[in-house]
Write a protein that holds these residues in place. Structure first.
Motif, PDB file in Angstrom:
ATOM      1  N   GLU A 182      -5.452  -2.873  -7.659  1.00 30.19           N
ATOM      2  CA  GLU A 182      -4.905  -1.558  -7.303  1.00 30.19           C
ATOM      3  C   GLU A 182      -5.801  -0.814  -6.305  1.00 30.19           C
ATOM      4  OE1 GLU A 182      -2.861  -3.159 -10.542  1.00 30.19           O
ATOM      5  OE2 GLU A 182      -5.042  -2.811 -10.346  1.00 30.19           O
ATOM      6  N   ASP A 183      -7.108  -1.127  -6.324  1.00 34.24           N
ATOM      7  CA  ASP A 183      -8.028  -0.380  -5.447  1.00 34.24           C
ATOM      8  C   ASP A 183      -7.804  -0.665  -3.964  1.00 34.24           C
ATOM      9  OD1 ASP A 183      -9.245   0.851  -7.585  1.00 34.24           O
ATOM     10  OD2 ASP A 183     -10.726  -0.766  -7.852  1.00 34.24           O
ATOM     11  N   PHE A 184      -7.043  -1.749  -3.649  1.00 35.26           N
ATOM     12  CA  PHE A 184      -6.767  -2.053  -2.239  1.00 35.26           C
ATOM     13  C   PHE A 184      -5.725  -1.086  -1.665  1.00 35.26           C
ATOM     14  CE2 PHE A 184      -8.769  -6.056  -1.051  1.00 35.26           C
ATOM     15  CZ  PHE A 184      -9.093  -6.626  -2.266  1.00 35.26           C
ATOM     16  N   GLU A 185      -4.991  -0.410  -2.555  1.00 30.25           N
ATOM     17  CA  GLU A 185      -3.804   0.352  -2.150  1.00 30.25           C
ATOM     18  C   GLU A 185      -4.078   1.298  -0.975  1.00 30.25           C
ATOM     19  OE1 GLU A 185      -0.830  -0.342  -3.263  1.00 30.25           O
ATOM     20  OE2 GLU A 185      -0.016   1.064  -1.778  1.00 30.25           O
ATOM     21  N   GLY A 186      -3.391   1.080   0.136  1.00 25.79           N
ATOM     22  CA  GLY A 186      -3.440   2.019   1.261  1.00 25.79           C
ATOM     23  C   GLY A 186      -4.681   1.938   2.132  1.00 25.79           C
ATOM     24  N   LYS A 220      -1.606  -7.290   3.300  1.00 22.05           N
ATOM     25  CA  LYS A 220      -0.417  -6.485   2.967  1.00 22.05           C
ATOM     26  C   LYS A 220       0.013  -6.772   1.528  1.00 22.05           C
ATOM     27  CE  LYS A 220       1.513  -5.878   7.630  1.00 22.05           C
ATOM     28  NZ  LYS A 220       2.429  -6.457   8.637  1.00 22.05           N
ATOM     29  N   GLU A 221      -0.039  -8.039   1.131  1.00 26.02           N
ATOM     30  CA  GLU A 221       0.345  -8.387  -0.248  1.00 26.02           C
ATOM     31  C   GLU A 221      -0.630  -7.785  -1.261  1.00 26.02           C
ATOM     32  OE1 GLU A 221       3.763 -10.551   0.795  1.00 26.02           O
ATOM     33  OE2 GLU A 221       3.063  -9.735  -1.126  1.00 26.02           O
ATOM     34  N   GLY A 229      -1.816  -4.883  -0.946  1.00 21.50           N
ATOM     35  CA  GLY A 229      -1.518  -3.450  -0.997  1.00 21.50           C
ATOM     36  C   GLY A 229      -2.241  -2.652   0.071  1.00 21.50           C
ATOM     37  N   ALA A 230      -3.018  -3.346   0.898  1.00 17.71           N
ATOM     38  CA  ALA A 230      -3.771  -2.646   1.956  1.00 17.71           C
ATOM     39  C   ALA A 230      -2.869  -2.393   3.160  1.00 17.71           C
ATOM     40  CB  ALA A 230      -4.986  -3.495   2.370  1.00 17.71           C
ATOM     41  N   ASN A 231      -3.453  -1.662   4.153  1.00 17.67           N
ATOM     42  CA  ASN A 231      -2.736  -1.367   5.398  1.00 17.67           C
ATOM     43  C   ASN A 231      -3.555  -2.002   6.526  1.00 17.67           C
ATOM     44  OD1 ASN A 231      -1.401  -0.290   7.548  1.00 17.67           O
ATOM     45  ND2 ASN A 231      -2.112   1.822   7.218  1.00 17.67           N
ATOM     46  N   ALA A 245      -1.360 -12.364  -6.214  1.00 12.12           N
ATOM     47  CA  ALA A 245      -0.744 -11.355  -5.332  1.00 12.12           C
ATOM     48  C   ALA A 245      -0.533 -11.902  -3.918  1.00 12.12           C
ATOM     49  CB  ALA A 245      -1.618 -10.108  -5.282  1.00 12.12           C
TER      50      ALA A 245
END
Ligand code: TK8
Length: 351
Positions: A179-183, A199-200, A202-204, A321
């Motif tokens: 979850e910490d990768f989110e955004g 991207k998979e 959750g990063a940008n 993921a």
């Protein structure tokens, strides 16, 4: 008398034209029948312009200096070494080899995938479980066969060197869970599989040449990047990054590339010398690189970076993921290459 003068002037004109030579733009065959490449001066001396993106403190440059020492000891070839992107970034220097305006560069395999898609097999996240397995697989038939594919692109792959296991840094938050990768705006190498994998997670992600990375981190254009500890430390990323996690998400090989135009212009003896030198210098570079990656994680913490360990459970969640990205790119890479490398990894692990 007039006839004699006419014959004399025509003979002189013919001699003049022969002296100018009729070679093509790549040079002309010299007395040994070797095609003199553009990297050869009038006296026949050959020069290798060798450029890398990392700086002169990095084991990659120390490996290049070893290559220079070995080649200059055995031949009349002069090796000029350039670091810190002085000659360009990985992709532009690889293109320069294809054009014959540069002779050697040593990029990560990721950007090479833009020239030979099969090289993206090494960007499959979590492919290699250890350096020992990586060594065995890179010495094997499938990986060596990929080097041969470079020749279709006017490149000669002389040896695999080591960039190493890549780890994530950023300046937003510690990354401990998926979850910490989110955004997070993460710079990736210019490689579509890397982009898809982040991207998979959750990063940008943003693809970017290495030569632009420090400034992008400093200006906040991106939040983070991923590279081995030696690069993170020696390129001073700790000055512009607060958090580092041992994601170890990809093992990056380097490939010692030579311009095919230049290589073909070498004598057989010179070709054997550059091949042997690239391999021997590679062994030296890999030894230095492992020592560096071993010690620089502590150096990063000494410089104030907060280190976060990724648990086996969380790493397994990351492996799951990114699977859709791997499935998406299997066809681009080539099923035969993917299956061949996966089998080589399994065989290496079972030994
Ligand atoms: C240096 C690059 C670097 C690579 C990257 O030219 O681009 O992040 O890991 O080592 O090849």
């Amino acid at each position: 008398m007039k006839k004699f003068l006419l014959i004399l002037s025509l003979s002189l004109l013919a001699l003049f034209l022969v002296a100018c030579g009729g070679g093509d733009e790549e040079g002309t065959d010299n007395q040994n029948g070797e095609n003199e490449s553009a990297s050869e001066n009038e006296g026949g001396e050959k020069t290798i312009r060798a450029g890398i993106g990392l700086n002169s403190d990095h084991p990659q440059y120390k490996g290049l200096l070893k290559f220079k020492e070995l080649v200059e000891a055995e031949t009349d070839i002069t090796v000029e070494t350039y670091h810190s992107g002085q000659l360009g970034d990985d992709r532009s220097m690889t293109e320069a080899l294809q054009l014959g305006t540069q002779e050697v560069t040593i990029p990560s395999t990721a950007p090479i995938a833009n020239f030979v898609p099969e090289f993206s097999v090494f960007d499959i996240p979590f492919l290699f479980p250890s350096e020992e397995v990586a060594d065995e697989v890179l010495a094997g038939d499938v990986a060596q066969g990929l080097l041969e594919k470079l020749e279709e692109k006017d490149l000669v792959g002389l040896a695999y060197w080591e960039n190493g296991f890549r780890d994530l840094t950023n300046s937003v938050r510690p990354v401990e869970t998926l979850e910490d990768f989110e955004g997070l705006k993460i710079r990736t190498m210019e490689n579509d599989l890397h982009l898809a994998a982040f991207k998979e997670l959750g990063a940008n992600p943003t693809p970017m040449a290495f030569t632009e990375l420090f400034t992008a981190l400093q200006q906040g254009t991106v939040d983070g990047q991923e590279n081995p500890y030696a690069t993170i430390y020696l390129e001073n990323f700790y000055e512009v990054q607060d958090y580092v996690s041992d994601t170890h998400h990809v093992y990056s090989p380097f490939v010692f590339l030579m311009s095919k135009q230049f290589y073909d212009g070498l004598t057989e003896e010179e070709q054997q010398v550059v091949r042997d030198a690239a391999k021997e210098a590679g062994e030296h570079q890999i030894k230095l690189n492992r020592e560096a990656n071993e010690k620089y994680l502590q150096s990063l913490q000494d410089e104030g970076m907060e280190f976060t360990e990724i648990s086996d459970e969380e790493r397994q969640r990351m492996v799951e993921a990114v699977q859709p990205a791997i499935d998406e790119f299997k066809d681009d890479i080539g099923a035969e290459t993917v299956e061949g490398i996966m089998e080589a990894v399994e065989n290496a692990q079972s030994e």
